[in-house]
Design a protein around this motif. Sequence first.
Motif, PDB file in Angstrom:
ATOM      1  N   ARG A 142       0.831  -1.206   0.000  1.00  0.00           N
ATOM      2  CA  ARG A 142       0.000   0.000   0.000  1.00  0.00           C
ATOM      3  C   ARG A 142       0.866   1.255   0.000  1.00  0.00           C
ATOM      4  O   ARG A 142       1.982   1.249   0.502  1.00  0.00           O
ATOM      5  CB  ARG A 142      -0.942  -0.004   1.207  1.00  0.00           C
ATOM      6  N   LEU A 143       0.333   2.318  -0.561  1.00  0.00           N
ATOM      7  CA  LEU A 143       1.119   3.542  -0.738  1.00  0.00           C
ATOM      8  C   LEU A 143       1.159   4.440   0.493  1.00  0.00           C
ATOM      9  O   LEU A 143       2.178   5.068   0.765  1.00  0.00           O
ATOM     10  CB  LEU A 143       0.600   4.321  -1.945  1.00  0.00           C
ATOM     11  N   THR A 144       0.058   4.496   1.216  1.00  0.00           N
ATOM     12  CA  THR A 144       0.030   5.401   2.367  1.00  0.00           C
ATOM     13  C   THR A 144       0.263   4.634   3.665  1.00  0.00           C
ATOM     14  O   THR A 144      -0.094   3.446   3.781  1.00  0.00           O
ATOM     15  CB  THR A 144      -1.313   6.151   2.469  1.00  0.00           C
ATOM     16  N   ASN A 145       0.828   5.325   4.625  1.00  0.00           N
ATOM     17  CA  ASN A 145       1.046   4.706   5.933  1.00  0.00           C
ATOM     18  C   ASN A 145      -0.271   4.351   6.612  1.00  0.00           C
ATOM     19  O   ASN A 145      -0.354   3.369   7.344  1.00  0.00           O
ATOM     20  CB  ASN A 145       1.886   5.620   6.825  1.00  0.00           C
TER      21      ASN A 145
ATOM     22  N   THR B  42       1.442   4.378  11.912  1.00  0.00           N
ATOM     23  CA  THR B  42       0.508   5.386  12.411  1.00  0.00           C
ATOM     24  C   THR B  42       1.248   6.658  12.817  1.00  0.00           C
ATOM     25  O   THR B  42       0.741   7.760  12.621  1.00  0.00           O
ATOM     26  CB  THR B  42      -0.277   4.836  13.624  1.00  0.00           C
ATOM     27  N   ASN B  43       2.442   6.507  13.361  1.00  0.00           N
ATOM     28  CA  ASN B  43       3.187   7.657  13.881  1.00  0.00           C
ATOM     29  C   ASN B  43       4.187   8.222  12.886  1.00  0.00           C
ATOM     30  O   ASN B  43       4.935   9.139  13.223  1.00  0.00           O
ATOM     31  CB  ASN B  43       3.905   7.277  15.177  1.00  0.00           C
ATOM     32  N   SER B  44       4.231   7.681  11.670  1.00  0.00           N
ATOM     33  CA  SER B  44       5.179   8.179  10.670  1.00  0.00           C
ATOM     34  C   SER B  44       4.589   9.279   9.816  1.00  0.00           C
ATOM     35  O   SER B  44       3.447   9.404   9.614  1.00  0.00           O
ATOM     36  CB  SER B  44       5.617   7.050   9.759  1.00  0.00           C
TER      37      SER B  44
ATOM     38  N   HIS C 145      -3.690  -0.015   8.453  1.00  0.00           N
ATOM     39  CA  HIS C 145      -4.976  -0.719   8.383  1.00  0.00           C
ATOM     40  C   HIS C 145      -4.776  -2.216   8.133  1.00  0.00           C
ATOM     41  O   HIS C 145      -5.415  -3.054   8.789  1.00  0.00           O
ATOM     42  CB  HIS C 145      -5.847  -0.102   7.281  1.00  0.00           C
ATOM     43  N   PHE C 146      -3.887  -2.569   7.224  1.00  0.00           N
ATOM     44  CA  PHE C 146      -3.661  -3.985   6.929  1.00  0.00           C
ATOM     45  C   PHE C 146      -2.951  -4.703   8.073  1.00  0.00           C
ATOM     46  O   PHE C 146      -3.166  -5.901   8.291  1.00  0.00           O
ATOM     47  CB  PHE C 146      -2.917  -4.162   5.603  1.00  0.00           C
TER      48      PHE C 146
END
Length: 120
Positions: free
Chosen positions: A58-61, A118-120, A66-67
Amino acid sequence: MHIYSFEKLDVWKEAINLAVNTYKLTDLFPNDEKFGLISQMRRSAISISSNISEGTARLTNKDKAHFMTLAYSSALELLNQSIISKELDLISVEQYNTIRFEVESITNKLNALRNHFTNS
């Protein structure tokens, strides 16, 4: 041979090992569980590594996180099914403890990975 990023992750390697162990363990279940616990446990186990590998693409963090959450959920689903299997005497306490130990290791790593995204 090209190595994809998920293949380098220890958590993915552990999830593959858990899936293989789950297949071997459920081979010993009674045949009347073929469409019950056998199918459910195998799908849950496979889902862990599948969601890890899909998430890394996936492209977004946010999507990656989510995965990792989906993989985490599948691990807990497998743990729940293992508890039921133990209560039905389909697996021994020792076999249950082995699965639980593997699930704990995987979920700890997934939680760290999810937090990283999540924190990146």
